[in-house]
Design a protein around this motif. Structure first.
Motif, PDB file in Angstrom:
ATOM      1  N   TYR A   5      -5.062   5.148   7.293  1.00 11.66           N
ATOM      2  CA  TYR A   5      -4.480   5.362   5.958  1.00 11.66           C
ATOM      3  C   TYR A   5      -3.560   4.241   5.678  1.00 11.66           C
ATOM      4  O   TYR A   5      -2.450   4.413   6.534  1.00 11.66           O
ATOM      5  N   ARG A   8       1.083   1.479   2.772  1.00 13.81           N
ATOM      6  CA  ARG A   8       1.571   0.906   1.452  1.00 13.81           C
ATOM      7  C   ARG A   8       1.038   1.912   0.413  1.00 13.81           C
ATOM      8  O   ARG A   8       1.722   1.857  -0.777  1.00 13.81           O
ATOM      9  N   GLU A   9       0.263   2.655   0.434  1.00 16.73           N
ATOM     10  CA  GLU A   9      -0.001   3.804  -0.333  1.00 16.73           C
ATOM     11  C   GLU A   9       0.754   5.127  -0.346  1.00 16.73           C
ATOM     12  O   GLU A   9       0.511   5.817  -1.096  1.00 16.73           O
ATOM     13  N   SER A  11       4.364   6.407  -1.064  1.00 16.90           N
ATOM     14  CA  SER A  11       5.630   6.104  -1.789  1.00 16.90           C
ATOM     15  C   SER A  11       6.910   6.168  -1.084  1.00 16.90           C
ATOM     16  O   SER A  11       7.885   5.480  -1.418  1.00 16.90           O
TER      17      SER A  11
END
Length: 98
Positions: A5, A8-9, A11
């Motif tokens: 995963y 950067r995804e 937050s």
């Protein structure tokens, strides 16, 4: 490209933190971060120039995204009984038994 995963995804990770992790440790996935933060929490805190509680908060954010089962597998991996993790048996005559 790495499997896992992408950090950067998530937050909770700002650009500076993402760049530091990528450039200094080659850590770009949530799984890598969670493992590294667990294994080296003080060093991670110093590297990112944040309070240890900040590392804990980032780890919680990652664990939430990954889910309980995946997080537990990283944070509490099962014990390995086999000492030769290459998949080979002990060399003959070493006296090592399983």
């Amino acid at each position: 490209m790495k499997q896992g995963y992408p950090l950067r995804e998530i937050s909770a990770f700002d650009t500076r933190t993402l760049n530091t992790l990528r450039d200094r440790l080659s850590v770009t996935t949530a799984e890598e971060f969670l493992h590294t933060a667990k294994a080296f929490p003080d060093e991670m805190s110093r590297l990112l120039a944040i309070d240890p509680r900040g590392v804990t908060a980032l780890s919680r954010a990652v664990a939430t995204v990954l889910g309980h089962e995946a997080s537990e597998a990283i944070l509490n991996p099962p014990a390995v009984d086999y000492p030769f993790r290459t998949g080979h048996d002990a060399p003959a005559g070493t006296g090592t038994t399983l």
